[in-house]
Design a protein around this motif. Structure first.
Motif, PDB file in Angstrom:
ATOM      1  N   ALA A  67       0.833  -1.202   0.000  1.00  0.00           N
ATOM      2  CA  ALA A  67       0.000   0.000   0.000  1.00  0.00           C
ATOM      3  C   ALA A  67       0.872   1.258   0.000  1.00  0.00           C
ATOM      4  O   ALA A  67       0.584   2.229  -0.713  1.00  0.00           O
ATOM      5  CB  ALA A  67      -0.939   0.001   1.192  1.00  0.00           C
ATOM      6  N   ALA A  68       1.936   1.250   0.809  1.00  0.00           N
ATOM      7  CA  ALA A  68       2.834   2.408   0.872  1.00  0.00           C
ATOM      8  C   ALA A  68       3.590   2.578  -0.443  1.00  0.00           C
ATOM      9  O   ALA A  68       3.775   3.704  -0.925  1.00  0.00           O
ATOM     10  CB  ALA A  68       3.814   2.251   2.033  1.00  0.00           C
ATOM     11  N   ILE A  69       4.028   1.464  -1.029  1.00  0.00           N
ATOM     12  CA  ILE A  69       4.692   1.540  -2.334  1.00  0.00           C
ATOM     13  C   ILE A  69       3.704   2.037  -3.388  1.00  0.00           C
ATOM     14  O   ILE A  69       4.038   2.863  -4.245  1.00  0.00           O
ATOM     15  CB  ILE A  69       5.267   0.162  -2.739  1.00  0.00           C
ATOM     16  N   GLY A  70       2.476   1.523  -3.330  1.00  0.00           N
ATOM     17  CA  GLY A  70       1.453   1.968  -4.272  1.00  0.00           C
ATOM     18  C   GLY A  70       1.181   3.456  -4.166  1.00  0.00           C
ATOM     19  O   GLY A  70       0.939   4.133  -5.161  1.00  0.00           O
ATOM     20  N   PHE A  78      -3.061  -3.913  -7.603  1.00  0.00           N
ATOM     21  CA  PHE A  78      -2.494  -2.808  -8.369  1.00  0.00           C
ATOM     22  C   PHE A  78      -0.975  -2.865  -8.472  1.00  0.00           C
ATOM     23  O   PHE A  78      -0.405  -2.743  -9.556  1.00  0.00           O
ATOM     24  CB  PHE A  78      -2.896  -1.461  -7.744  1.00  0.00           C
ATOM     25  N   VAL A  79      -0.284  -3.016  -7.339  1.00  0.00           N
ATOM     26  CA  VAL A  79       1.175  -2.862  -7.331  1.00  0.00           C
ATOM     27  C   VAL A  79       1.880  -3.950  -8.144  1.00  0.00           C
ATOM     28  O   VAL A  79       2.725  -3.631  -8.995  1.00  0.00           O
ATOM     29  CB  VAL A  79       1.710  -2.784  -5.885  1.00  0.00           C
ATOM     30  N   PRO A  80       1.582  -5.250  -7.944  1.00  0.00           N
ATOM     31  CA  PRO A  80       2.217  -6.251  -8.822  1.00  0.00           C
ATOM     32  C   PRO A  80       1.882  -6.028 -10.299  1.00  0.00           C
ATOM     33  O   PRO A  80       2.753  -6.188 -11.166  1.00  0.00           O
ATOM     34  CB  PRO A  80       1.642  -7.579  -8.317  1.00  0.00           C
ATOM     35  N   ALA A  81       0.629  -5.649 -10.590  1.00  0.00           N
ATOM     36  CA  ALA A  81       0.238  -5.417 -11.987  1.00  0.00           C
ATOM     37  C   ALA A  81       1.028  -4.259 -12.588  1.00  0.00           C
ATOM     38  O   ALA A  81       1.443  -4.322 -13.761  1.00  0.00           O
ATOM     39  CB  ALA A  81      -1.264  -5.134 -12.064  1.00  0.00           C
ATOM     40  N   ILE A  82       1.251  -3.202 -11.804  1.00  0.00           N
ATOM     41  CA  ILE A  82       2.023  -2.046 -12.285  1.00  0.00           C
ATOM     42  C   ILE A  82       3.435  -2.482 -12.682  1.00  0.00           C
ATOM     43  O   ILE A  82       3.952  -2.099 -13.737  1.00  0.00           O
ATOM     44  CB  ILE A  82       2.071  -0.956 -11.196  1.00  0.00           C
ATOM     45  N   TRP A  83       4.070  -3.287 -11.827  1.00  0.00           N
ATOM     46  CA  TRP A  83       5.430  -3.752 -12.132  1.00  0.00           C
ATOM     47  C   TRP A  83       5.457  -4.635 -13.383  1.00  0.00           C
ATOM     48  O   TRP A  83       6.353  -4.515 -14.218  1.00  0.00           O
ATOM     49  CB  TRP A  83       6.004  -4.513 -10.933  1.00  0.00           C
ATOM     50  N   VAL A  84       4.472  -5.507 -13.507  1.00  0.00           N
ATOM     51  CA  VAL A  84       4.429  -6.393 -14.680  1.00  0.00           C
ATOM     52  C   VAL A  84       4.290  -5.572 -15.954  1.00  0.00           C
ATOM     53  O   VAL A  84       4.993  -5.813 -16.956  1.00  0.00           O
ATOM     54  CB  VAL A  84       3.260  -7.399 -14.560  1.00  0.00           C
ATOM     55  N   SER A 109      -2.489   0.768 -24.989  1.00  0.00           N
ATOM     56  CA  SER A 109      -3.470   0.406 -23.958  1.00  0.00           C
ATOM     57  C   SER A 109      -2.775   0.022 -22.661  1.00  0.00           C
ATOM     58  O   SER A 109      -3.208   0.410 -21.565  1.00  0.00           O
ATOM     59  CB  SER A 109      -4.346  -0.755 -24.435  1.00  0.00           C
ATOM     60  N   LEU A 110      -1.685  -0.757 -22.755  1.00  0.00           N
ATOM     61  CA  LEU A 110      -0.935  -1.138 -21.556  1.00  0.00           C
ATOM     62  C   LEU A 110      -0.422   0.086 -20.821  1.00  0.00           C
ATOM     63  O   LEU A 110      -0.461   0.146 -19.585  1.00  0.00           O
ATOM     64  CB  LEU A 110       0.244  -2.043 -21.936  1.00  0.00           C
ATOM     65  N   PHE A 111       0.056   1.078 -21.580  1.00  0.00           N
ATOM     66  CA  PHE A 111       0.582   2.284 -20.950  1.00  0.00           C
ATOM     67  C   PHE A 111      -0.503   3.009 -20.159  1.00  0.00           C
ATOM     68  O   PHE A 111      -0.280   3.429 -19.011  1.00  0.00           O
ATOM     69  CB  PHE A 111       1.177   3.226 -22.002  1.00  0.00           C
TER      70      PHE A 111
END
Length: 463
Positions: free
Chosen positions: A16-19, A169-175, A301-303
């Motif tokens: 959450a803090a990283i997000g 959200f956070v793992p998806a952002i990194w992927v 779209s990914l961006f």
């Protein structure tokens, strides 16, 4: 007092803090700062600012929240009663930031749909964005969708709402970033793009403005002085490790920003587009660059999915920075507080989003958003951080904070932490603020208020 909820797991808090820290600024602001500030040479003051100013203030905020178990204003009040106003100032400032921030997230939601067909093709992109899009009702639709989603996340609570959302959200952002990097570094011209990004101009390091920009970027991106980190830390179980959490959050955030550059610069060069700052990079430059990529609609779209998720993870943290303190101060139920905060925020965001179609503030559909961004994020935020460093470094006594943090952390901090909080941070922020008063004289009164409050507290303590 209303009893605070707690994070379900340590990883939930860290994500959450990283997000919160990984937001829009890392995706469009950091690459431009590098490009415009000596290339790879900017990384030197950037990481220096992270170590000597960013992490110490982050540790300070996590320590306050962790020790008191209270949200931002009440945590500050417990340590220094007369300084509670700094906490509410941070809450109000974060509220203003979130009102326009959610508007930008709403744009990203709409642009996900645009990307599927590359709707901007065949037009001048700046004209498409500024006139066709901003003057339409689509930004209003995007804003409403964003606040509806936030309402359900925030109403679900800390464990079931914030924690679960950030675990997605956070793992998806990194992927997504890794996919964009892999695409970027395999493009023709990728080497040239990376040279833009990484080749240092060491002569730029003699320019004081570069160092000011680096410190500003660190504070903007770490989510400090916005009421977020103290409030988030107040939901930690007792005796949670503060120092390790702070380093994990800070390094993950800055590592993400650094990684983003490996996607942005090759894609920009492949599309023959010069890097621009802020909103222009995301909505008026990069979409044009994506046209030149194979599977352009997929990567475009990914961006914008990346922008949406990164923006949402930060926006919900900003919302919690208001919900938590108001609920705690007024002893309200969470559901009622969420409804009040989201309703007021939605109204504020709608005023900003309606600027284009209704022409509320003139011909420029970005005028109100730009004013809020400049006043709240660029100028007010460092003044609040300056006040925190001054109050806790010189009045309350930073040794007390350090003693608590060391007592619950595997990695203990030496006296360097005291010097950074008492001397380096106030000097760096004070110089940055004063240098901006030349063009923004309005910054001087709140800056002097912070100094006056600190001096008054010192006199009171001595008595």
């Amino acid at each position: 007092m209303a009893e605070n909820e707690k994070w379900g797991t340590r990883i939930g808090f860290v994500l959450a803090a990283i997000g919160s820290a990984i937001g829009l600024g890392n995706i469009w602001r950091f690459p431009y700062q590098v490009y415009n500030s000596g290339g790879g040479a900017f990384l030197i003051p950037y990481f220096a600012a992270l170590i000597i100013a960013g992490i110490p203030v982050l540790i300070l905020e996590l320590g306050l929240g962790g020790e008191t178990g209270k949200t931002t204003p009440l945590a500050i009040r417990e340590k220094l009663r007369e300084s509670e106003f700094i906490g509410w100032w941070a809450v109000l400032n974060g509220w203003l930031v979130n009102m326009y921030y959610a508007v930008i997230v709403g744009w990203s939601v709409v642009f996900v749909g645009f990307s599927l067909t590359l709707a901007w093709q065949g037009t001048e992109l700046s004209n498409f964005f500024m006139n066709n899009f901003l003057n339409s009702w689509l930004p209003v639709v995007g804003v409403i969708l964003v606040w509806i989603l936030q309402y359900f996340i925030m109403k679900a609570g800390i464990k079931e709402g914030l924690e679960k959302a950030n675990k997605i959200f956070v793992p998806a952002i990194w992927v997504i970033v890794i996919l964009l990097v892999l695409r970027g570094i395999t493009l023709d011209g990728a080497i040239q793009g990376l040279n833009y990004y990484l080749t240092p101009d060491f002569g730029a390091l003699t320019n004081a403005e570069i160092w000011i920009n680096a410190f500003g970027q660190i504070y903007f991106t770490l989510s400090v002085a916005l009421g977020i980190m103290i409030t988030y830390a107040s939901y930690l179980p007792e005796k949670s490790d503060i120092t390790n959490n702070a380093f994990i959050i800070a390094l993950a955030n800055c590592g993400f920003a650094f990684l983003v550059g490996f996607a942005i610069f090759p894609i920009m060069v492949a599309g023959g587009i010069e890097p621009t700052s802020g909103i222009g990079l995301a909505f008026m430059a990069l979409p044009k660059a994506f046209e030149f990529l194979p599977f352009s609609n997929v990567f475009a779209s990914l961006f914008f999915v990346l922008l949406t998720m990164a923006g949402l993870s930060s926006s919900i943290s900003l919302a919690e920075a208001q919900i938590g303190p108001i609920r705690e101060k007024l002893t309200l139920k969470r559901s009622k507080t969420v409804s009040y905060v989201i309703a007021i925020s939605l109204i504020g965001s709608l005023i900003i989003a309606l600027e284009g179609p209704l022409g509320l503030f003139g011909d420029n559909p970005l005028s109100l958003l730009t004013i809020l961004d400049t006043s709240s994020a660029t100028y007010t935020l460092p003044i609040i951080a300056f006040g925190e460093a001054l109050i806790f470094g010189w009045v309350y006594g930073i040794d007390k904070i350090r003693t608590y943090v060391n007592s619950v952390s595997d990695y203990t901090m030496g006296t360097w932490f005291n010097y950074f909080l008492k001397i380096v941070v106030p000097i760096a922020l004070g110089y940055s603020i004063l240098s901006k008063t030349v063009t923004r004289p309005g910054l001087l009164p709140p800056f002097l208020i912070m100094i006056g409050a600190a001096l008054a507290s010192i006199v009171k303590e001595q008595k």
